[in-house]
Scaffold this active site. Structure first.
Site, mmCIF file in Angstrom:
data_model
loop_
_atom_site.group_PDB
_atom_site.id
_atom_site.type_symbol
_atom_site.label_atom_id
_atom_site.label_comp_id
_atom_site.label_asym_id
_atom_site.label_seq_id
_atom_site.Cartn_x
_atom_site.Cartn_y
_atom_site.Cartn_z
ATOM 1 N N LYS A 116 0.809 -1.223 0.000
ATOM 2 C CA LYS A 116 0.000 0.000 0.000
ATOM 3 C C LYS A 116 0.846 1.279 0.000
ATOM 4 C CE LYS A 116 -3.707 -2.057 2.770
ATOM 5 N NZ LYS A 116 -4.737 -2.512 1.849
ATOM 6 N N GLU A 200 -2.407 7.209 8.064
ATOM 7 C CA GLU A 200 -3.224 8.071 7.207
ATOM 8 C C GLU A 200 -4.173 8.901 8.042
ATOM 9 O OE1 GLU A 200 -3.926 5.027 3.495
ATOM 10 O OE2 GLU A 200 -5.652 5.649 4.686
ATOM 11 N N HIS A 235 -14.247 -3.402 8.718
ATOM 12 C CA HIS A 235 -13.555 -3.070 7.462
ATOM 13 C C HIS A 235 -13.739 -4.131 6.392
ATOM 14 C CE1 HIS A 235 -11.865 0.223 9.646
ATOM 15 N NE2 HIS A 235 -11.176 -0.558 10.455
ATOM 16 N N ARG A 297 -7.208 -7.931 -9.426
ATOM 17 C CA ARG A 297 -7.890 -9.208 -9.685
ATOM 18 C C ARG A 297 -9.376 -8.946 -9.894
ATOM 19 N NH1 ARG A 297 -10.568 -9.081 -4.769
ATOM 20 N NH2 ARG A 297 -9.290 -8.413 -3.033
HETATM 21 P P1 ADP Z 1 -7.791 -3.797 2.869
HETATM 22 O O1 ADP Z 1 -6.579 -4.126 2.080
HETATM 23 O O2 ADP Z 1 -7.802 -4.474 4.176
HETATM 24 O O3 ADP Z 1 -9.038 -3.925 2.050
HETATM 25 P P2 ADP Z 1 -8.141 -0.883 2.623
HETATM 26 O O4 ADP Z 1 -7.022 0.097 2.598
HETATM 27 O O5 ADP Z 1 -8.812 -1.152 1.332
HETATM 28 O O6 ADP Z 1 -7.614 -2.230 3.253
HETATM 29 O O7 ADP Z 1 -9.205 -0.373 3.703
HETATM 30 C C1 ADP Z 1 -10.275 -1.202 4.119
HETATM 31 C C2 ADP Z 1 -11.396 -0.355 4.704
HETATM 32 O O8 ADP Z 1 -10.940 0.451 5.803
HETATM 33 C C3 ADP Z 1 -12.004 0.630 3.741
HETATM 34 O O9 ADP Z 1 -12.991 0.050 2.927
HETATM 35 C C4 ADP Z 1 -12.589 1.670 4.695
HETATM 36 O O10 ADP Z 1 -13.805 1.225 5.252
HETATM 37 C C5 ADP Z 1 -11.580 1.725 5.808
HETATM 38 N N1 ADP Z 1 -10.581 2.792 5.590
HETATM 39 C C6 ADP Z 1 -9.422 2.659 4.915
HETATM 40 N N2 ADP Z 1 -8.734 3.813 4.895
HETATM 41 C C7 ADP Z 1 -9.468 4.705 5.585
HETATM 42 C C8 ADP Z 1 -9.268 6.086 5.966
HETATM 43 N N3 ADP Z 1 -8.176 6.761 5.627
HETATM 44 N N4 ADP Z 1 -10.236 6.697 6.687
HETATM 45 C C9 ADP Z 1 -11.336 6.020 7.070
HETATM 46 N N5 ADP Z 1 -11.571 4.723 6.775
HETATM 47 C C10 ADP Z 1 -10.652 4.071 6.042
HETATM 48 P P1 ADP Z 2 -12.813 -7.777 -1.427
HETATM 49 O O1 ADP Z 2 -12.315 -6.381 -1.360
HETATM 50 O O2 ADP Z 2 -13.246 -8.148 -2.813
HETATM 51 O O3 ADP Z 2 -13.754 -8.199 -0.370
HETATM 52 P P2 ADP Z 2 -10.629 -9.069 0.037
HETATM 53 O O4 ADP Z 2 -9.236 -8.616 -0.219
HETATM 54 O O5 ADP Z 2 -11.250 -8.768 1.324
HETATM 55 O O6 ADP Z 2 -11.513 -8.624 -1.230
HETATM 56 O O7 ADP Z 2 -10.639 -10.648 -0.176
HETATM 57 C C1 ADP Z 2 -11.258 -11.186 -1.261
HETATM 58 C C2 ADP Z 2 -12.003 -12.410 -0.899
HETATM 59 O O8 ADP Z 2 -11.170 -13.511 -1.138
HETATM 60 C C3 ADP Z 2 -12.461 -12.519 0.534
HETATM 61 O O9 ADP Z 2 -13.737 -12.007 0.731
HETATM 62 C C4 ADP Z 2 -12.481 -14.006 0.743
HETATM 63 O O10 ADP Z 2 -13.768 -14.509 0.409
HETATM 64 C C5 ADP Z 2 -11.503 -14.527 -0.271
HETATM 65 N N1 ADP Z 2 -10.267 -14.959 0.307
HETATM 66 C C6 ADP Z 2 -9.178 -14.215 0.553
HETATM 67 N N2 ADP Z 2 -8.203 -14.942 1.051
HETATM 68 C C7 ADP Z 2 -8.677 -16.205 1.135
HETATM 69 C C8 ADP Z 2 -8.134 -17.436 1.585
HETATM 70 N N3 ADP Z 2 -6.889 -17.532 2.045
HETATM 71 N N4 ADP Z 2 -8.914 -18.518 1.534
HETATM 72 C C9 ADP Z 2 -10.158 -18.449 1.054
HETATM 73 N N5 ADP Z 2 -10.715 -17.326 0.615
HETATM 74 C C10 ADP Z 2 -9.991 -16.210 0.656
HETATM 75 MG MG MG Z 3 -9.474 -2.887 0.318
#
Ligand code: ADP
Ligand code: ADP
Ligand code: MG
Length: 632
Positions: A116, A200, A235, A297
C-alpha cells in the site's frame, strides 16, 4: 481463443468461471483438496485434479502442484479467481515460465500495487489524489508518532502488506498511538509476515467507493463505473451496490478519470479495482475522494457491475488474456438500473460475526425474484455440503438488479427472506435487517452505519407463536416439511397412526417447549427437518429447535455407558479426567477449542471413564472424545 483453462480456486468463484468458459466453448479443469473431493466446483468442471490435503498451504496455495496439473491436463491458461494466489506476482512468473498464460495482470503490475505504501507513492506521482498521510520507508516508532501528530488525529494505522481489513487501527489521541501501533504491527506480522505500516488521516463519514477498471495488452483502459461498498463490518464488505447512491455526474467523472489514470500508470491489463475512500460529511464532492489501494484481480462483488453494464467480466478477462482488444470502447459501456449483492456467510452476527461451520442439511434459495427485478445467485455449495474450518465460510452471494435503487433493494430483501439454511448459523437475518433498514434504504451509507446500529441489526427476535407451531407440526410430521435426515423421516409412518393429536416436546436453547398438537391439515413448507433438529424460516431468520431423541434418552437413562462425540472439528486443549476415573453428570471432562472459541465438554451422565481423548489431539466432527465403561 483458449480451448482449455485451469481454475486455481474453489467455491462460488470457481463455479462462476466454469459457467462463462462453458458458454464460450472453453473446457475447464478444476483443482481440489481432500475436503473438496465432492465439491460443486469439481462436479461442474470438465476435469478435476487433486492437489493435496485440506489446509490451503498444502493445496490451493501450492503453485507447483497447480502448474503441474495445468501441464498434465493440457490447459493453456490459469484463472486464479480471487484470494489464494490471485495477487501473487511470483505465481504469475512461475505460470509464465511454464509456458502458460496467467489470466490477470502482469507480475510487474501486481508488484507495483502489492504494497500500500509504494502504491500510494506511485499514484501520487501519476497525479491521482491519495489520502493525506505518511507512506515512507522509515518505520521508527517515534517518527511515526510525529507523523501522526502532523497529520492530525484521528489517524488510521495500516499494514502496508494488509488485506481483508487486518492490521488496521484507528487512533483518536496521542496517548493511544504507541499501543495501537504495537497492536497493528503484531497483527500485520502474524497475518502477512511484514510489520511495516503507514499512517493516514482517518476520513470523516467515510464512504468506500471503488471503480472497476479494465485494461488490455494494446495500451487501452476503460472503466465500468463505480460500486459502493460502504456497508462494512470490521472493514469488510457486507452488501455492495452499483451505482453509488447520491453519485453526481461531476463526482463520477472525477473518480472514473482518476481510476483510468491509475490503471494506465502501470500499463494495467485485465480486470482491476481502484478503491477510493470518500469524505461524505458534506455530500459527495469531487475534491473529497482519495486513492486507497488497487485490487489487481476480479473482485468478490464484480456481479453488481455485470448487472448494471451487461458485461461478462470473466469473458473480458479471457479475451484480454488471449490477446484480444477490449470488447467495448468507453462510449459503448452504459449504466442501466441498480444492483445489489449481499454476502451470505456461515457466521454468527449476534456473537460479533464469529465464523461458523457445519453441514448444510437443508439449503434452498428463492426461485422467483420480486416483480420487476432480476436475481442471480452465486454459490459453491449444495444441500448436504459442509462449511469446513479450512476455507472462507461464504455460502452464497445474492445479487439482485432492478430499474432503480428502491426496487432493487426491495428485491434484495425479498430474496434474502427466501434463503433457507439449516445445519449452520448464518448471517441471513442480519443481512435482511440491513436490507430493510431505513437509513440504508435512504442511501445514507457510510462505513460506520453497521457499527452504529449493530445491536438492532443483530438482535434475533424470539420465534413467533406461528414459527413455534410450524416447528412442532414439522417435528410431529403433520406437515409436509422435507425430511432430509434419518431417522426422522421414518417417524412419518408412525404419525399416521396418531393423526388426531400428539404430544410434542422441543428444545429451544435452554428452554423446553411442550405442546399437544391437533392436526388441522395445514402443511408447513418453511420448516426443514434434519438429524435431531427442526429449523423454521421466518423473514430471513432461521430458528432451530432440537428434537429430543426418545431412544437416546431412554438409553441414557437405562444404562451408564456410551460415548461422547466432538460436536465440531477442533483441538483438545485441556483434559480434566483420565481413564478409570469415576465422574458425575455435568462434571467438566475436557475443553475443545474450535472456531477460536473454547467449548467445555461435560459428562453426559454418571459413570466410569474407559477412554478419553489425549490433550493436543486434533479431532473431526463426530470423533469419540470420551467412552464410558460398561457397567459391571
Ligand atoms: P484492505 O486491504 O484491508 O481492504 P483498505 O485500505 O482497502 O484495506 O481499507 C479497508 C477499509 O478500511 C475501507 O474500505 C474503509 O472502510 C476503511 N478505511 C481505509 N482507509 C481509511 C481512511 N483513511 N479513513 C477512514 N476509513 C478508512
Ligand atoms: P474484497 O475487497 O473483494 O472483499 P478481500 O481482499 O477482502 O476482497 O478478499 C477477497 C475475498 O477472497 C475474501 O472475501 C475471501 O472470500 C476470499 N479470500 C481471501 N483470502 C482467502 C483465503 N486464504 N482462503 C479463502 N478465501 C480467501
Ligand atoms: Mg481494500
Amino acid at each position: 481463443m483458449f480451448s482449455k483453462i485451469l481454475i486455481a480456486n474453489r467455491g462460488e468463484i470457481a463455479v462462476r468461471i466454469v459457467r462463462t468458459a462453458r458458454r464460450m466453448g472453453i473446457a475447464t479443469v478444476a483443482v481440489y483438496s481432500d475436503a473438496d473431493a465432492k465439491a460443486l466446483h469439481v462436479a461442474e468442471a470438465d476435469e478435476a485434479v487433486h492437489i493435496g490435503p485440506s489446509p490451503v498451504a498444502d493445496s490451493y496455495l501450492r503453485a507447483d502442484r497447480i502448474i503441474a496439473a495445468a501441464l498434465a491436463t493440457g490447459a493453456e491458461a490459469i484463472h486464479p479467481g480471487y484470494g489464494f494466489l490471485s495477487e501473487n506476482p511470483d505465481f504469475v512468473d512461475q505460470v509464465t515460465a511454464a509456458g502458460l498464460v496467467f489470466i490477470g495482470p502482469s507480475a510487474a503490475a501486481i508488484r507495483a500495487m502489492g504494497l500500500k505504501d509504494a502504491a500510494k507513492r506511485l499514484m501520487e506521482e501519476a497525479g491521482v489524489p491519495v489520502v493525506p498521510g505518511y507512506h515512507g520507508e522509515a518505520q521508527d516508532d517515534g517518527l511515526l508518532a510525529g507523523k501522526a501528530a502532523e497529520i492530525g488525529y484521528p489517524v488510521l494505522i495500516k499494514a502496508r502488506a494488509g488485506g481483508g481489513g487486518k492490521g488496521m487501527r484507528r487512533v483518536d489521541r496521542t496517548d493511544d498511538f504507541a499501543e495501537a501501533l504495537a497492536g497493528a504491527r503484531r497483527e500485520a506480522k502474524g497475518a502477512f509476515g511484514d510489520d511495516s505500516v503507514l499512517v493516514e488521516k482517518y476520513v470523516e463519514k467515510p464512504r468506500h467507493i471503488e471503480v472497476q477498471v479494465f485494461g488490455d495488452n494494446h495500451g487501452d483502459a476503460v472503466h465500468l463505473f463505480e460500486r459502493d461498498c460502504s456497508a462494512q463490518r470490521r472493514h469488510q464488505k457486507v452488501i455492495e451496490e452499483a451505482p453509488a447512491p447520491g453519485m453526481t455526474m461531476e463526482m463520477r467523472r472525477a473518480m472514473t478519470e482518476a481510476a483510468v489514470t491509475a490503471a494506465k500508470a502501470i500499463a494495467y491489463s485485465g480486470a482491476g479495482t481502484i478503491e477510493f475512500i470518500v469524505d461524505a460529511s458534506e455530500g459527495l464532492r469531487p475534491d473529497r475522494f482519495w486513492f486507497m489501494e488497487m485490487n489487481t484481480r476480479l473482485q468478490v462483488e464484480h456481479p453488481v457491475t455485470e448487472m448494471v453494464t451487461g458485461v461478462d467480466l470473466v469473458e473480458w478477462q479471457l479475451r484480454v488474456a488471449y490477446g484480444e482488444r477490449l470488447p467495448k470502447t468507453q462510449e459503448e459501456i452504459a449504466l442501466n438500473g441498480h444492483a445489489f449483492e449481499a454476502r451470505v456467510y456461515a457466521e454468527d452476527a449476534s456473537k460479533g460475526f464469529l465464523p461458523a461451520i457445519g453441514t448444510l442439511h437443508h439449503l434452498s434459495f428463492p426461485i422467483d425474484s420480486a416483480r420487476g427485478t432480476t436475481m442471480r445467485i452465486e454459490t459453491g455449495v449444495r444441500a448436504g455440503d459442509s462449511i469446513s474450518p479450512f476455507y472462507d465460510p461464504m455460502i452464497a452471494k445474492m445479487v439482485v438488479h432492478g430499474p432503480d435503487r428502491r426496487q432493487a433493494l426491495n428485491g434484495l430483501a425479498e430474496a434474502l427472506a427466501g434463503v433457507q439454511v439449516a445445519g449452520s448459523v448464518t448471517n441471513v437475518g442480519f443481512l435482511h435487517a440491513l436490507a430493510t433498514d431505513a437509513d440504508f434504504a435512504a442511501g445514507d451509507v457510510d462505513t460506520g452505519l453497521i457499527g452504529r446500529k449493530q445491536e438492532a441489526l443483530t438482535t434475533v427476535d424470539r420465534p413467533s407463536q406461528h414459527a413455534i407451531s410450524q416447528a412442532m407440526l414439522a417435528a410431529a410430521q403433520f406437515g409436509n416439511a422435507q425430511a432430509d435426515g434419518d431417522p426422522w423421516g421414518a417417524l412419518a409412518g408412525y404419525a399416521h397412526f396418531h393423526p388426531i393429536a400428539r404430544k410434542v416436546t422441543l428444545g429451544f436453547g435452554e428452554e423446553k417447549l411442550d405442546a399437544q398438537l391437533t392436526y388441522d391439515g395445514k402443511p408447513s413448507s418453511n420448516a426443514a427437518l434434519w438429524p435431531g433438529h427442526v429449523t423454521v424460516f421466518e423473514r430471513g431468520n432461521a430458528f432451530t429447535f432440537s428434537i429430543p431423541d426418545p431412544f437416546a434418552e431412554a438409553a441414557e437413562a437405562g444404562s451408564a455407558h456410551g460415548s461422547m462425540r466432538a460436536p465440531m472439528p477442533g483441538l483438545v486443549k485441556i483434559v480434566r479426567a483420565a481413564a478409570g476415573d469415576t465422574v458425575a453428570k455435568g462434571q467438566p471432562l475436557l475443553v475443545l477449542e474450535a472456531m477460536k472459541m473454547e467449548h467445555t465438554i461435560a459428562a453426559a451422565h454418571d459413570g466410569v471413564i474407559a477412554e478419553i481423548a489425549a490433550n493436543g489431539s486434533q479431532v473431526t466432527e463426530g470423533t469419540v472424545l470420551v467412552r464410558f465403561a460398561e457397567e459391571a
